[in-house]
Motif scaffolding. Structure first.
Motif, PDB file in Angstrom:
ATOM      1  N   GLU A 280       0.837  -1.197   0.000  1.00 50.89           N
ATOM      2  CA  GLU A 280       0.000   0.000   0.000  1.00 50.89           C
ATOM      3  C   GLU A 280       0.872   1.248   0.000  1.00 50.89           C
TER       4      GLU A 280
ATOM      5  N   GLY B 294       0.272   5.935  -0.339  1.00 54.96           N
ATOM      6  CA  GLY B 294      -0.612   7.064  -0.565  1.00 54.96           C
ATOM      7  C   GLY B 294      -1.209   7.668   0.684  1.00 54.96           C
TER       8      GLY B 294
ATOM      9  N   ARG C 226      -6.021   9.532  -2.419  1.00 56.22           N
ATOM     10  CA  ARG C 226      -6.109   8.266  -3.128  1.00 56.22           C
ATOM     11  C   ARG C 226      -5.045   7.306  -2.617  1.00 56.22           C
TER      12      ARG C 226
ATOM     13  N   SER D 182      -3.156   3.547  -2.932  1.00 59.88           N
ATOM     14  CA  SER D 182      -2.800   2.559  -3.954  1.00 59.88           C
ATOM     15  C   SER D 182      -2.412   1.249  -3.298  1.00 59.88           C
ATOM     16  N   CYS D 183      -2.678   0.168  -3.988  1.00 56.15           N
ATOM     17  CA  CYS D 183      -2.271  -1.169  -3.542  1.00 56.15           C
ATOM     18  C   CYS D 183      -1.645  -1.879  -4.741  1.00 56.15           C
ATOM     19  N   LYS D 184      -0.333  -1.981  -4.728  1.00 51.17           N
ATOM     20  CA  LYS D 184       0.383  -2.656  -5.800  1.00 51.17           C
ATOM     21  C   LYS D 184       0.463  -4.142  -5.453  1.00 51.17           C
TER      22      LYS D 184
ATOM     23  N   ARG E  81      -9.238  -0.214 -10.454  1.00 53.48           N
ATOM     24  CA  ARG E  81      -7.971  -0.887 -10.674  1.00 53.48           C
ATOM     25  C   ARG E  81      -7.418  -0.533 -12.041  1.00 53.48           C
ATOM     26  N   ASP E  82      -6.109  -0.656 -12.140  1.00 52.76           N
ATOM     27  CA  ASP E  82      -5.397  -0.461 -13.398  1.00 52.76           C
ATOM     28  C   ASP E  82      -4.699  -1.773 -13.709  1.00 52.76           C
TER      29      ASP E  82
ATOM     30  N   LYS F 257      -0.961  -1.869 -14.481  1.00 59.56           N
ATOM     31  CA  LYS F 257      -0.046  -1.655 -13.357  1.00 59.56           C
ATOM     32  C   LYS F 257      -0.267  -2.666 -12.230  1.00 59.56           C
TER      33      LYS F 257
ATOM     34  N   THR G  15      -2.544  -2.735 -10.053  1.00 55.68           N
ATOM     35  CA  THR G  15      -2.692  -1.869  -8.877  1.00 55.68           C
ATOM     36  C   THR G  15      -4.161  -1.562  -8.652  1.00 55.68           C
TER      37      THR G  15
ATOM     38  N   TYR H 282      -6.832   0.977  -6.552  1.00 51.45           N
ATOM     39  CA  TYR H 282      -6.894   2.311  -5.973  1.00 51.45           C
ATOM     40  C   TYR H 282      -8.143   2.456  -5.104  1.00 51.45           C
TER      41      TYR H 282
ATOM     42  N   GLN I 222     -10.085   5.798  -4.007  1.00 47.90           N
ATOM     43  CA  GLN I 222     -10.256   7.251  -4.003  1.00 47.90           C
ATOM     44  C   GLN I 222     -11.209   7.605  -2.871  1.00 47.90           C
TER      45      GLN I 222
END
Length: 124
Positions: free
Chosen positions: A6, A8, A19, A21-23, A72-73, A76, A78, A80, A82
């Motif tokens: 995590e 951000g 926001r 993030s979780c990679k 999610r992306d 990446k 990842t 998110y 928000q």
């Protein structure tokens, strides 16, 4: 090895936005649902949101509905979160987590694989 990382977190004023993030390492998001869980000091963990693996459907706790958005992306790997209209409160730790199911099965606080957490403080 599967790992969730995590980032951000920080300090934000009441009413502000942030926001998280979780990679994700070691597994593709299409196969697993990922949840966001928060924990206030001295309190139990609380499920906040979840995004399913197969179709990226988002689910929310009543307390954050209409203020938080999970997404999610895939490029990446990842997830998110928000967060808008943040409310005044002491530092919460936000975790992303999974238990390898493809579907969320509700907004839960119990998972078996966790990131290290990122801290959010909402204060004036």
């Amino acid at each position: 090895q599967v790992q969730l990382v995590e980032s951000g977190g920080g300090l934000v004023q009441p009413g502000g936005s942030l926001r998280l993030s979780c990679k994700i390492f070691g597994v593709t998001m299409d196969y697993v649902a990922i949840g966001w869980v928060r924990q206030a000091p001295g309190k139990e963990r609380e499920g906040v949101s979840c995004i399913s693996g197969s179709d990226a459907t988002g689910y929310y706790a009543d307390s954050v509905e209409a203020r938080f958005t999970i997404s999610r992306d895939n490029s990446k790997n990842t997830i998110y979160l928000q967060m808008n209209s943040l409310q005044l409160k002491a530092a919460d730790l936000y975790y992303c987590a999974t238990d390898w199911r493809n579907h969320c099965e509700g907004v839960r606080a119990k998972y078996n694989t966790w990131g290290q957490g990122t801290q959010l403080t909402v204060s004036s």
